[in-house]
Design an enzyme around this catalytic site. Structure first.
Site, PDB file in Angstrom:
ATOM      1  N   ARG A 224      35.014  -9.351  -9.594  1.00 28.73           N
ATOM      2  CA  ARG A 224      35.749  -9.553  -8.265  1.00 28.73           C
ATOM      3  C   ARG A 224      34.877  -9.479  -7.189  1.00 28.73           C
ATOM      4  NH1 ARG A 224      39.762 -11.140 -10.425  1.00 28.73           N
ATOM      5  NH2 ARG A 224      41.847  -9.919 -10.658  1.00 28.73           N
ATOM      6  N   HIS A 272      36.698 -19.406  -8.231  1.00 32.26           N
ATOM      7  CA  HIS A 272      37.537 -18.598  -9.104  1.00 32.26           C
ATOM      8  C   HIS A 272      38.344 -19.351 -10.230  1.00 32.26           C
ATOM      9  CE1 HIS A 272      39.825 -14.319  -8.769  1.00 32.26           C
ATOM     10  NE2 HIS A 272      39.829 -14.633 -10.087  1.00 32.26           N
TER      11      HIS A 272
HETATM   12  C1  OXD Z   1      42.763 -12.328 -13.410  1.00 30.75           C
HETATM   13  C2  OXD Z   1      41.914 -13.287 -12.585  1.00 30.75           C
HETATM   14  O1  OXD Z   1      42.616 -11.142 -13.002  1.00 30.75           O
HETATM   15  O2  OXD Z   1      42.398 -14.464 -12.813  1.00 30.75           O
HETATM   16  O3  OXD Z   1      43.049 -12.493 -14.511  1.00 30.75           O
HETATM   17  O4  OXD Z   1      41.001 -13.072 -11.563  1.00 30.75           O
END
Ligand code: OXD
Length: 309
Positions: A224, A272
């Protein structure tokens, strides 16, 4: 049985039609911010609004459309005793292993150099990879971290793994807890972050940590954005404590156009996409668990809300 779908997809029928096919016995509803309570039994969510838990007070469980549940745990009004279930793998770990391998090969196989040579029409062979020079450290040994670690170990890289608690992964040397973090970092040149985001792991990717890695270190962050102290990354790159970073996640997504990271040739940015939620595998898993839960069978993937993952 009533199942409520709560995710900001402009075309929710992409989800609700297959949910109905997989769970014909259920009535499927799409979240309406202005609608009445439907007294749902189950909700399938991604970053739901706080109103959900004010309005729907009879939920037996909530299923997260992702592996990371930090977004859901932040929602005010989430009842502390609600059963929260995260996605378990559902095709994500293989994508993540592929993505991480690709990022490693970019550096270990000098791909940027060969691309530059192609631009110059230059045929020049550099020395072959020496795996010993690229020891990899995976932070986080859940489904995803383990798959990444074992994939890389199967390609004969030296792979270390670190997590809060003890884990065993074949072919991987594992380290546990803060007491063994320094040793893990000292044995690592390519650091791959797959940790869940919790109050303990927020800002863990910082200057002090980068300083403990082996020379010429590379960071791959697929966890993250909040794991990373952004200014510390820039400082570590500027001071050559790190050679490169590959970032798939950011504090603010989409990454703002004016952000300093865009300018850097030593940072690879992806939006992402390292492991996408695959709709079919995801819905098969979630609807299977809803059916099991409704008929009183145990299900896996239940989150420990206090621990944060
Ligand atoms: C998840 C994401 O947590 O896609 O699955 O970030």
């Amino acid at each position: 049985m009533k199942v409520l779908f709560v995710a900001g997809d402009p075309k929710p029928e992409r989800w609700t039609v297959p949910i109905k096919q997989l769970l014909p016995e259920a009535d499927i509803y799409v979240w309406d911010p202005d609608g009445p309570a439907i007294n749902a039994d189950y909700a399938i969510v991604w970053q739901p609004p706080a109103q959900l838990f004010e309005r729907e007070t009879r939920l037996k469980a909530v299923f997260n459309l992702g592996a990371g549940i930090d977004g859901l745990l932040k929602v005010p009004n989430l009842p502390a005793d609600l059963t929260v279930v995260r996605l378990e793998d559902a095709g994500m770990s293989v994508q993540m292993a592929e993505h991480v391998l690709h990022q490693i090969l970019e550096v270990s196989r000098q791909m940027e150099l060969y691309r530059e040579q192609q631009r110059q029409r230059l045929w020049k062979i550099h020395r072959p990879i020496s795996r010993k020079e690229w020891p990899i450290g995976i932070m986080g040994l859940g489904h995803i971290g383990k798959r990444v670690a074992s994939t890389l170990a199967s390609l004969d890289y030296t792979v270390n793994g670190w997590a809060r608690s003890e884990h065993t992964v074949e072919g991987v040397r594992t380290f546990a807890g803060n007491g063994q973090l320094r040793e893990f970092l000292g044995a690592t040149r390519v650091l791959v972050n797959t940790l869940p985001l919790t109050s303990e792991t927020e800002n863990i990717l910082n200057y002090d940590l980068f300083s403990q890695l082996q020379p010429g270190a590379v960071l791959i962050n697929v966890g993250r954005g909040e794991h990373l102290v952004e200014e510390d990354l820039l400082r570590a790159l500027n001071e050559e404590k790190l050679q490169r970073a590959s970032l798939d996640v950011f504090r603010k997504e989409p990454l703002p156009a004016g952000h300093a990271f865009w300018e850097r040739t030593d940072i690879t940015i992806t939006p992402h996409i390292s492991a996408r939620t695959l709709r079919d595998a995801t819905l098969e898993q979630i609807t299977g668990k809803i059916r099991d839960h409704a008929s009183g069978h145990p299900i896996t993937g239940i989150v420990d809300i206090a621990r944060g993952y």
